[in-house]
Every structure is written in structure tokens, then in C-alpha cells.
Design a protein around this motif. Sequence first.
Motif, short mmCIF file in Angstrom:
data_model
loop_
_atom_site.label_atom_id
_atom_site.label_comp_id
_atom_site.label_asym_id
_atom_site.label_seq_id
_atom_site.Cartn_x
_atom_site.Cartn_y
_atom_site.Cartn_z
N UNK A 244 -4.26 7.85 -7.79
CA UNK A 244 -3.15 7.76 -8.72
C UNK A 244 -2.28 6.56 -8.38
N UNK A 245 -1.64 5.95 -9.39
CA UNK A 245 -1.00 4.63 -9.21
C UNK A 245 0.30 4.71 -8.42
N UNK A 246 0.85 3.53 -8.13
CA UNK A 246 2.02 3.41 -7.26
C UNK A 246 3.30 3.90 -7.92
N UNK A 247 3.30 4.15 -9.20
CA UNK A 247 4.51 4.69 -9.81
C UNK A 247 4.79 6.11 -9.32
N UNK A 248 3.79 6.77 -8.74
CA UNK A 248 3.97 8.10 -8.17
C UNK A 248 4.14 8.00 -6.67
N UNK A 249 5.29 8.39 -6.18
CA UNK A 249 5.55 8.42 -4.75
C UNK A 249 5.92 9.82 -4.30
N UNK A 250 6.26 9.97 -3.02
CA UNK A 250 6.77 11.23 -2.46
C UNK A 250 5.77 12.37 -2.56
N UNK A 251 4.50 12.05 -2.45
CA UNK A 251 3.50 13.11 -2.51
C UNK A 251 2.12 12.58 -2.15
N UNK A 252 1.66 12.86 -0.93
CA UNK A 252 0.33 12.41 -0.53
C UNK A 252 -0.75 13.34 -1.04
N UNK A 514 3.03 -2.96 -10.35
CA UNK A 514 1.64 -2.63 -10.63
C UNK A 514 1.10 -3.56 -11.72
N UNK A 515 -0.17 -3.92 -11.56
CA UNK A 515 -0.85 -4.75 -12.55
C UNK A 515 -2.07 -3.99 -13.06
N UNK A 516 -2.15 -3.82 -14.35
CA UNK A 516 -3.33 -3.22 -14.98
C UNK A 516 -4.15 -4.37 -15.55
N UNK A 517 -5.20 -4.73 -14.83
CA UNK A 517 -5.93 -5.98 -15.09
C UNK A 517 -7.28 -5.65 -15.73
N UNK A 521 -14.45 -6.56 -20.67
CA UNK A 521 -14.48 -5.38 -21.53
C UNK A 521 -14.96 -4.14 -20.80
N UNK A 522 -15.64 -4.33 -19.66
CA UNK A 522 -16.20 -3.20 -18.93
C UNK A 522 -15.57 -2.98 -17.56
N UNK A 523 -14.73 -3.88 -17.13
CA UNK A 523 -14.18 -3.81 -15.77
C UNK A 523 -12.66 -3.76 -15.83
N UNK A 524 -12.08 -2.75 -15.18
CA UNK A 524 -10.63 -2.59 -15.11
C UNK A 524 -10.23 -2.47 -13.65
N UNK A 525 -9.22 -3.23 -13.26
CA UNK A 525 -8.71 -3.22 -11.89
C UNK A 525 -7.22 -2.94 -11.92
N UNK A 526 -6.76 -2.04 -11.07
CA UNK A 526 -5.36 -1.62 -11.08
C UNK A 526 -4.79 -1.68 -9.66
N UNK A 527 -4.35 -2.87 -9.20
CA UNK A 527 -3.70 -2.97 -7.90
C UNK A 527 -2.19 -2.76 -8.02
N UNK A 528 -1.58 -2.33 -6.93
CA UNK A 528 -0.14 -2.13 -6.94
C UNK A 528 0.38 -1.91 -5.54
N UNK A 529 1.69 -1.98 -5.41
CA UNK A 529 2.33 -1.74 -4.12
C UNK A 529 3.64 -1.00 -4.36
N UNK A 530 3.96 -0.10 -3.45
CA UNK A 530 5.16 0.74 -3.56
C UNK A 530 5.97 0.63 -2.28
N UNK A 531 7.32 0.70 -2.45
CA UNK A 531 8.24 0.67 -1.31
C UNK A 531 9.13 1.91 -1.39
#
Length: 841
Positions: A244-252, A514-517, A521-531
Motif C-alpha cells: 500500500x502507498x505512502x499516503x498510508x502511515x501509522x500502521x505496519x 508519491x509518483x504514479x508512473x 500501456x502495460x507497465x505501472x510503477x509507483x514509488x514514494x517516500x513518507x516522513x
Amino acid sequence: MERNPECEKTGVRSVRPTRRDLCFLVFLFGFSGAVTAGFSATAMAAQDNDAKPSATLQVTVLDETGVAVPHALLSLEQNQPPRVLKGETDYMGRYDFSGLSPGTCQLRVEKEGYYAVTHRTVQVGETAGVDVTLNHVREYTEVVNVVYSPPAIDPGKTAASDSLDSQQIIDLPFGVARDIRYALPLLPGVLQDAFSQVHIDGSSTRQILDQLDGFNITDPTTGQFNMRVSVDALRSASVESSRYPVEYGKGSGGVVDLSTGMGDDHFRYSATDFVPSIQQKKGLHFNTFTPRGSISGPLRKGKAWFQDAFDGEYDLNIINELPKGADQNPAWRINNLAKAQVNLTSSNILSTEFVVNLFGSDHIGISRFNPQETTVNEKSSSYLVGVRDQALLPGGSLLEIGVAYSTFYDVFHPLGTQTYVINPEGSSGNFYESFQNRASRLQGIANLIFPARYWLGAHEFKVGLDIDRITDNQNADRRPIEILREDGTLSRRITFTGAPPFTRTNFEAGAYAQDRWSVSARWLLEPGVRFDWDSILRDALVSPRVATTYLVTPDGHSKLSAGVGIYYDASNLDILTRSLTGERADYYYDATGTTLVRPPVQTTFQIDPRMLNQSRFLNWSVALEQKLPKAIYLKTQFVQKRGANGWAFVNLGASPFSGSFALRNVRQDHYDALEVTARRTFKGQHVVFASYTRSAARSTAVLNFNIDNPLFSQQAGGPLPWDTPNRVVTWGWLPLVRRFDLAYSADWRDGFPFSLVNQDQQLVGVPGSRRFPTYFSLNMFLERRVHLFGYEWAVRAGFDDITNRHNPFAVDNNVNSPDFLTYSAIQGRALTGRIRLLGRK
């Protein structure tokens, strides 16, 4: 992790990356670079091809109240030349088709949870854009020519997630039909314990982030999932366990995301279980009354809407073995959700919601072994008020800001001041503890989504903030306890001291990017960082994450997903305030009950936040989804979680009867799971689902020491209390004859582990050395829709636990008890019915 002494001087602590963290970052950026290099040629070629034709078409997808619908799947079919183009809307509900040949095209738009829409005559070259309205799926609709969007492989979904839609929540049978917490175990990887709390992929409930419409509803003190809304108000209940993406914190451990509905331009209403049941036990009495109802509609058509969903509960528990007049425990509960939405302009949407939960019970804990005098009177309440504003800025960015305030109140009192006495046959006197707790959270959130940018593919950038102020107020008064032997002599006396009322606060701040890259058409990459940072531990926490999906086949019938990330937990105030709960002394007596056999055992808790780091998890997972013949969707997934620096109390003493506990970063958790699921959806939203999970959830520190139930032992490792190596879940909603439908759910799993103790509360053997019996539950119901008195009704009857398994939830684990390994269960076969008013035909 090591500390930076320069940061200690300023009161702020930094976290120096470990070798594992550095390896992870190298992998993250190396992987991103490899993807860029590997697909740059493809992307540039696609751009060259797109530049040849001149026609473009922008599709904008909104729901029935004007809210953007992201990740809707688009299919544009051209005749000249014959081809089908695919697309997916962005966060603003938009997608731009380019490189089109002028002419008539057919556009189909669909998304799970909505009715599909087809525009058969779209004039490309003559119109610059098409606006599409997707209507949410509803249990009952007056329109007969709507097409359901069945679940399919979603190329844009990177997270490891499963969900129940509104229809499944209503149709599928589960233990307590009015409580969504009992429906979540229908999803693979989700388990429910004896206290109704949920666990996701081996995690504790306090490691889970619980959200309602984007607002945090986790209890600020305990970390538990206690706030409820009517199941009739829910559009979906989803669980994200990994990637799950970096917009969700406080829960491992994962995310429980509840999404509620909103009215539209039609007035709608429903009512369920509005007839109470009767029991004949020591005379005729009400048994259970659980009415639910909802109403929604326009405040001003096309401009403002509302929804209100109510559910109530009254239960009367009568104990046959107790004398008349002292044998009952009435309990009641009221929950209500009220929402409103106003479209201030076409680009500015304001919404509000208010949730209230009230509960009361006169004799909590009554049983044949605990008479009425030993019970407590409990009252609890929780409230949430939230306001959210969504605005489309002039530059095309989408800004969303929200503020919410939630409060949780719980109080219970014994029925007198007599000494609480425990003996082998049960208890007597008055309960030893009075307790009052009030916790609150003031939360502010902000998310900014930028318009798509194009460089080696499409980029959707998203940044956000989350700021919380948490307050915990507690007041507990504990009186002595006496424990007697079978012959009535005093075996042990327990006293409590030094627990004045206290208030503890915490300030939490988090930010993410976060970047939704869409590389191709067939490849999606979603890197991100949270503080993240909080005012108790004062650690600056960095959480890099990356997830990706790749369509193995051009037709989208096979998808590979993978992801890895670092996740942190929120600081749990229930653990951090354990040193403020006072001290306990246990006095052990000889066979006469008059002479002490050893010095008193003192139980104390020591906590120094300056010596603690926040617990950290490295989670990774990989999944393969495949569409099989007959529209069967198969998914195979592997999940691994590795926790470090976990909090656990360690026993500082060497004596077997030492009770001096200190909180340390000594816990390491391990979770591995292989999960296989299959789903088939039929016409009319009928569905069959099945899953098998093989997993292992273990920790190096599984013992939970607290002042009310001490365990005299050194900290030790073993299986976690919710470890279930094998589990099978299946459910379905199937058509029969004459408008009858069959709803069923089944859950088979290994029993939870438990530990053994002796009469002196010492651990016997290793933790988790025994297990409860194998758990099995089968619920099955028949339902038929009928037209009566001008209204549409759904009438249901069937059985919970049709095999009468009596799955136990408690056990006497005292090896010195005459009832050793005696299990307790309240579940059994139950014939139940339901009458549901759907609306006017």
C-alpha cells in the motif's frame, strides 16, 4: 538503529539508516533506473506514433454527485482503422486519448462498484471531450437496463488488497450482521479474535490503520477498531495488507478502509430487522431487537445531497443457573451516521459527516460462575465529526483538505465495595476495579494532486500532510482481590497502589510524496517516500516504498504485481502509559491461609521513551493474477513481513517471581504467507469466492505483561496469539429457482495457540504450546424478493453455524485447576430470519 548525539542536544532524534535500509534504497533507485532505461525506447516510439494522427479525445468520468472517479477503465473502439484503445482515468477522473482517426467511435466506461456505461456514437474529431456519469451499484434500483461492472483484473491496482462491496456486505451471512468487523474475516488474511478485533496478515490490531472516508477512526489509546457505522451505509470495505502507498502511515500491519455512500437526486430508504425476537426462558421476554434503517436523497437536486443511516440493538441475556431477579443482563447500543455534500461550484465540493456510537450494559460479565453482584455497569460512547473540501485549482491541480475530531469515552463501575473473591467455583463480592477513560484525536489532512506530466511516460504526482493531536485521560481505582483454594483457605491476596489520574498527549506529523508512473500501456510503477514524527519518541522516520504492476499479456488477462517498503507503527499510548497504572503486590499464603510463604511479589512497569525507537517493518510481496476460462479469476500471492525494534516488556529480575518489567526494543516479528484465491462472478451480481492461505506468524516476544493479569516469566518467543498455519475461506451468493437466492459463508482454520500457567501465574512450558480445537463455521441462508403492498421486500431465513460446531473462544489454561483445558463457547447453531424493506416498486 544508532542515535545521533548532536540531535539529542536539540531534543530531536534522527534515525541512522541500517545496512538493510541502505540496501533497500539502492534497490529502489536501481530498480527505477532499470525500468526507465528498459522502457524509454518504447515510450519514445509510442510518442512518435501518437504524433501522426491529429484527433484527440478527453474523457471525464464523474459519479452521480459530481465527484471524480479515478482509475475507471476506458475502452474506445474505432472502426477506421479497426482497433480498440484502452485507458484509465487519473485522480481527477480524466483521460486523454490521442492519435485517433476522425469518425464515430464507441466508448465503454466501467469500474468495480459502479454500473458500466456505453456511449455508442462518440464523434471523434468533432468533439473535444466526453463527460460520463457512473452511478454506484445499489441494492435496489428503479432502472432495469443497468449493466453491472463485474470484478476483473485491474491494471492500475498496485496494492495487495481485497474488498467487499455494498451488495456483498448486505447479502453474505456473517456472525453479527450489523457489525462490519465480523464481515472482514470473509477476506483472506483477515482474522478476528475473541474480542471482535481484526488482525491482518499476522499483525496485531494496534498495527492496523482504520479509516472511515479517509479519516482515522482507530482508538487513540488502545489502537483498537471500536467505532462503528451501519453496514447499510457502506459502499465498500477494503483491506490493504501489503504494497500500500505512502499516503498510508501509522500502521505496519495494513489498512482497513471503510467508504460510505451519499444520496443522489432520488429519495431512497430501507429498513431491516424491525421485528424483535422473543425468548421463552423463565417466562416470555424480548430476546434481541436489532433494527436498521437508512434514508438518502437530495437537499437540492443537482446541488446538495444527504444520507442518514441508523442501527440499534437491544439484547437480554438470561442465565438459567442464577436466581430469578438476579439473572439478567440487558444491553443496548445506538449508532448513527449523518452525511451531507454540497457542490459549491462544479470544481469545489464540500462534504461533512457526523458519527455517534452509544452503548450501555447493566451487568457486563454475568455468567453462571460470575453472579450479578460481581459484574460491572458499563457505558461507552464515541463520536466523529469531519469536514472535507475538494477543489480543482486553476492550474488543473486537485486540492483536498479535511479536519476531523473524534472522541472515545468508556467508563465502568462495580456494584459495590465488597472484596472481590475468586474461588475454583467462580467469584463473589464486587468487582475490584472502577475505570474511566476519555481519548480524543484532532486530525488535519491535506492532499495535492498535480496534473499529469509526460516524460518517458505519464506521471501523476501526489503530495500530502497528516497532522494529529492525541489526548488520553485515564482514572482507575483498584481494590484488593482474594483468591481462595477449594477448601476455602486463602491462597493469595492482591493489592494495588499508586495509580492517580493522568493525562498523556502526543502530537503526530506526517508527510509524503508519491509518483504514479505509467511507463507504458502495460507497465505501472509507483514509488514514494513518507516522513513521520511524534512528540513522544521524537524520531524522524523515513519510509521509502515502491510497487509495480505489469500486464504479462496484451489483452490484460495476466498481471504480475510486486512491491517492497518500510512501514512504521503509531506510538501506542496504552503501552506507553503502563508505568502510570500503579503497582501491584501479590501475597502468597500457606495451606492454612494465615502465613506468608514468600515475600510479596511486586509488579511494576518502567518506561523511558528516550530509550525507545519506533518499531519498523520491511514488507514485500509478489502476486500473479490470471483470467481462466469461464471468467474465473485466479490470484496467487506471497507476502513476507520482517519486524525489528518492536516494543515488548522484559522481566528485569532473575527470580521466577520477579515482577519488575521494562519496555525495550527487543521484539522481532516474522510473517510469511502463500495465498491462493479464485473468484467467479455470474450474471445478476452473483458470485463464488474461495481462498486457501498457508502462513506462519511468530515473534521473539509474545508475552503481554500488564498489571491486571501479570505473568511471572521471562519474555519468550513463539507463535503469535492469532497464528493460523492453514485456513480456507469460501462464500457465495447464488441464484436458485423461483427468485430464490442462496447465500453462504464457510471458514475453516487451525485453532489459535494459547499458553499454560500454574496457580501462581507462572508460565508452564513455552508460549503457545497448545491450540484451540480446529475452527469451522458454516452459515447458510435462503432469500427471496417479493412484491407486497406496493413495496419490494427481501425475506431471508437460515442458520448460523449450521453444523453446531460450538467453536470455543476461552479455555481454562491453569494446569492446577480441576477444570484444566475446559473450553468455553457461546456460538452454536442458530435459526435466524431477516425482513428487509428495499423501497417502493
